[in-house]
Design an enzyme around this catalytic site. Structure first.
Site, PDB file in Angstrom:
ATOM      1  N   GLU A   1       0.834  -1.210   0.000  1.00 36.74           N
ATOM      2  CA  GLU A   1       0.000   0.000   0.000  1.00 36.74           C
ATOM      3  C   GLU A   1       0.864   1.254   0.000  1.00 36.74           C
ATOM      4  OE1 GLU A   1      -3.120   0.052  -1.136  1.00 36.74           O
ATOM      5  OE2 GLU A   1      -3.650  -1.294   0.494  1.00 36.74           O
ATOM      6  N   HIS A   2       0.472   2.221  -0.828  1.00 38.22           N
ATOM      7  CA  HIS A   2       1.209   3.479  -0.963  1.00 38.22           C
ATOM      8  C   HIS A   2       2.670   3.234  -1.364  1.00 38.22           C
ATOM      9  CE1 HIS A   2      -1.911   6.288   0.187  1.00 38.22           C
ATOM     10  NE2 HIS A   2      -2.286   5.422   1.115  1.00 38.22           N
TER      11      HIS A   2
ATOM     12  N   GLY B   1     -17.213   4.977  -3.944  1.00 35.21           N
ATOM     13  CA  GLY B   1     -16.818   5.704  -2.734  1.00 35.21           C
ATOM     14  C   GLY B   1     -16.276   4.812  -1.623  1.00 35.21           C
ATOM     15  N   ALA B   2     -15.954   3.552  -1.940  1.00 33.97           N
ATOM     16  CA  ALA B   2     -15.466   2.637  -0.907  1.00 33.97           C
ATOM     17  C   ALA B   2     -13.970   2.394  -1.022  1.00 33.97           C
ATOM     18  CB  ALA B   2     -16.213   1.304  -1.005  1.00 33.97           C
TER      19      ALA B   2
ATOM     20  N   SER C   1     -11.876   1.186  -6.279  1.00 37.39           N
ATOM     21  CA  SER C   1     -11.447   1.553  -7.640  1.00 37.39           C
ATOM     22  C   SER C   1     -12.561   1.477  -8.679  1.00 37.39           C
ATOM     23  CB  SER C   1     -10.265   0.683  -8.088  1.00 37.39           C
ATOM     24  OG  SER C   1      -9.175   0.958  -7.292  1.00 37.39           O
ATOM     25  N   SER C   2     -13.731   2.002  -8.328  1.00 36.45           N
ATOM     26  CA  SER C   2     -14.800   2.052  -9.331  1.00 36.45           C
ATOM     27  C   SER C   2     -14.386   2.959 -10.491  1.00 36.45           C
ATOM     28  CB  SER C   2     -16.108   2.534  -8.705  1.00 36.45           C
ATOM     29  OG  SER C   2     -15.929   3.773  -8.069  1.00 36.45           O
ATOM     30  N   SER C   3     -13.588   3.991 -10.235  1.00 35.61           N
ATOM     31  CA  SER C   3     -13.183   4.880 -11.334  1.00 35.61           C
ATOM     32  C   SER C   3     -12.203   4.165 -12.277  1.00 35.61           C
ATOM     33  CB  SER C   3     -12.583   6.185 -10.807  1.00 35.61           C
ATOM     34  OG  SER C   3     -11.453   5.928 -10.025  1.00 35.61           O
TER      35      SER C   3
ATOM     36  N   GLU D   1      -6.750   9.188 -15.549  1.00 33.85           N
ATOM     37  CA  GLU D   1      -6.964   9.571 -14.140  1.00 33.85           C
ATOM     38  C   GLU D   1      -6.006  10.683 -13.714  1.00 33.85           C
ATOM     39  OE1 GLU D   1      -9.046   7.438 -11.776  1.00 33.85           O
ATOM     40  OE2 GLU D   1      -8.832   9.162 -10.457  1.00 33.85           O
TER      41      GLU D   1
ATOM     42  N   ASP E   1      -4.290   0.572  -9.556  1.00 35.75           N
ATOM     43  CA  ASP E   1      -5.724   0.288  -9.717  1.00 35.75           C
ATOM     44  C   ASP E   1      -6.053  -0.092 -11.160  1.00 35.75           C
ATOM     45  OD1 ASP E   1      -5.609   1.186  -7.155  1.00 35.75           O
ATOM     46  OD2 ASP E   1      -6.586   3.111  -7.552  1.00 35.75           O
TER      47      ASP E   1
HETATM   48  C1  GLA Z   1      -5.127   4.733  -4.252  1.00 37.24           C
HETATM   49  C2  GLA Z   1      -4.349   5.028  -5.541  1.00 37.24           C
HETATM   50  C3  GLA Z   1      -3.392   3.865  -5.853  1.00 37.24           C
HETATM   51  C4  GLA Z   1      -2.507   3.560  -4.640  1.00 37.24           C
HETATM   52  C5  GLA Z   1      -3.364   3.380  -3.386  1.00 37.24           C
HETATM   53  C6  GLA Z   1      -2.543   3.207  -2.152  1.00 37.24           C
HETATM   54  O1  GLA Z   1      -5.977   3.638  -4.458  1.00 37.24           O
HETATM   55  O2  GLA Z   1      -5.249   5.189  -6.617  1.00 37.24           O
HETATM   56  O3  GLA Z   1      -2.615   4.178  -6.970  1.00 37.24           O
HETATM   57  O4  GLA Z   1      -1.551   4.563  -4.466  1.00 37.24           O
HETATM   58  O5  GLA Z   1      -4.237   4.488  -3.197  1.00 37.24           O
HETATM   59  O6  GLA Z   1      -1.805   2.035  -2.220  1.00 37.24           O
END
Ligand code: GLA
Length: 381
Positions: A33-34, A119-120, A123-125, A159, A171
């Site tokens: 993550e991140h 909104g959860a 990654s709906s977008s 995006e 995503d």
């Molecule tokens: C969001 C971003 C991803 C990623 C995550 C964190 O979902 O769209 O690219 O950075 O946060 O891991």
């Protein structure tokens, strides 16, 4: 089924059948993550909810978009470089990127339908961008069929450059290329991908926190990681990405104490992705890695919330639960839990009422598994 519903929505709105229907899923990130915007590794999988896009060349001089969940029909000119600020920018942006790649799409009519929870943080977008980009490629009569490989990158540019959200590659890549029964290991420095068998149920709990602060906090972390990289590069210019640095470098470089903690998260989290792949391959428990990821996000990256911590702590205290952590950007959104089927079933029953008592609102709770990425569901013959 949904393909037929997408076809019906298209025909009812535009008075003729679509030329193509595509779909793409949302995603959950198992770990990593991140790290994507710092050249690290991620391990997401596609979930069982998808967005369908039905499309055909437009009869008129503008593109028209209708959605099953939004009022009215919106219009835009694909040649225009100006976003409208509405949801249809995801469609407009993805189409512009396909055109930039050389597809002769022209203006199109589009119908959108889907069940990816919005909104959860699922990654709906990205699902909408990927499904649109794929439909755009096919709609241009296959002139870019060899470019399935460009799909995620085009959706990602939609995006970052058109919608204007600074995010990493994770995503859109998961939505485009994930496969059923597998997590997708992605090296974000090179774009290299590998499918890792992962066929377990995962419980997803949405803490239903309004996401107002998420974008600005995300940009703040992005900037922090850039400063940390710059500080490390002053010491060792050969380091191209923050995720490539060692803990010793992060500790030795001259930087702000907060930036140092952000860097420590990115470096330790990237190492956890490799460790997770080894744990999956050897059948070892995943729990320690998942919880270590959560702790690092909570303490060093500071993107958790009291609600997410509460969900993770409750889940971890239950028999049969292997591990839990926040997933996605954080600052609200979802936590995931991995464990025995019995433990997850018991949590499904328990967590809703318990969360409501503690936080005064009802969380959304789903069981999911690793599913397929983007697909072409129908092409006019
Ligand atoms: C969001 C971003 C991803 C990623 C995550 C964190 O979902 O769209 O690219 O950075 O946060 O891991």
């Amino acid at each position: 089924m949904t393909v037929e519903r997408a076809a019906s929505l298209f025909s009812a709105t535009f008075g003729r059948p679509p030329r193509v229907i595509t779909s793409a899923p949302g995603r959950v990130n198992l770990i990593g993550e991140h790290t994507d915007y710092s050249g690290g590794e991620v391990l997401p999988f596609a979930i069982g909810w998808r967005t369908w896009v039905a499309m055909a060349p437009a009869n008129g001089a503008t593109s028209r978009v209708v959605s099953a969940t939004q009022q009215g029909t919106r219009t835009f000119d694909i040649a225009s470089a100006t976003p409208s600020g509405s949801w249809c920018d995801y469609v407009h942006g993805a189409l512009r990127e396909i055109v930039a790649l050389g597809a002769d799409t022209g203006n199109v009519d589009v119908a959108v339908l889907g069940d990816v929870p919005a909104g959860a943080g699922l990654s709906s977008s990205a699902a909408l961008e990927v499904a649109t980009a794929l439909a755009g490629i096919i709609c241009a009569r296959g002139s870019l069929l060899a470019s399935w490989d460009h799909l995620a990158a085009a959706a990602h540019r939609a995006e970052t450059e058109f919608v204007g959200v600074a995010c990493g590659l994770m995503d859109q890549t998961a939505s485009a290329y994930a496969t059923e029964g597998h997590a997708l290991r992605l090296w974000c420095d090179s774009g290299r991908r590998e499918h890792v068998p992962f066929d377990r149920d995962v419980l997803v709990i949405d803490t239903c926190k309004p996401r107002d602060l998420r974008d600005s906090a995300f940009n703040d972390r992005f900037a922090s990681c850039q400063r940390a990289l710059a500080a490390i590069r002053r010491m060792d210019p050969s380091i191209q990405h923050l995720a490539h640095a060692s803990m010793e470098m992060a500790d030795a470089a001259v930087m702000d104490a907060v930036d140092r903690r952000r860097a420590r998260h990115v470096i330790s989290e990237t190492a956890r992705v490799g460790a997770m792949v080894e744990a999956l391959e050897s059948g070892r428990p995943l729990g320690d890695l998942l919880f270590a990821s959560h702790q690092s996000l909570r303490d060093d990256f500071e993107c958790s919330t009291p609600e997410l911590d509460w969900v993770v702590d409750l889940a971890m205290s239950r028999r049969g639960v292997d591990g839990a952590r926040l997933t996605g950007a954080g600052w609200g959104g979802c936590a995931i839990v991995v464990g025995t089927p019995e433990a997850l079933a018991a949590l499904v029953d328990e967590i809703g009422p318990a969360f409501e008592t503690a936080w005064g609102r009802t969380p959304r709770v789903w069981l999911t598994r690793a599913e397929d990425g983007a697909d072409v569901d129908y092409v006019e013959t």
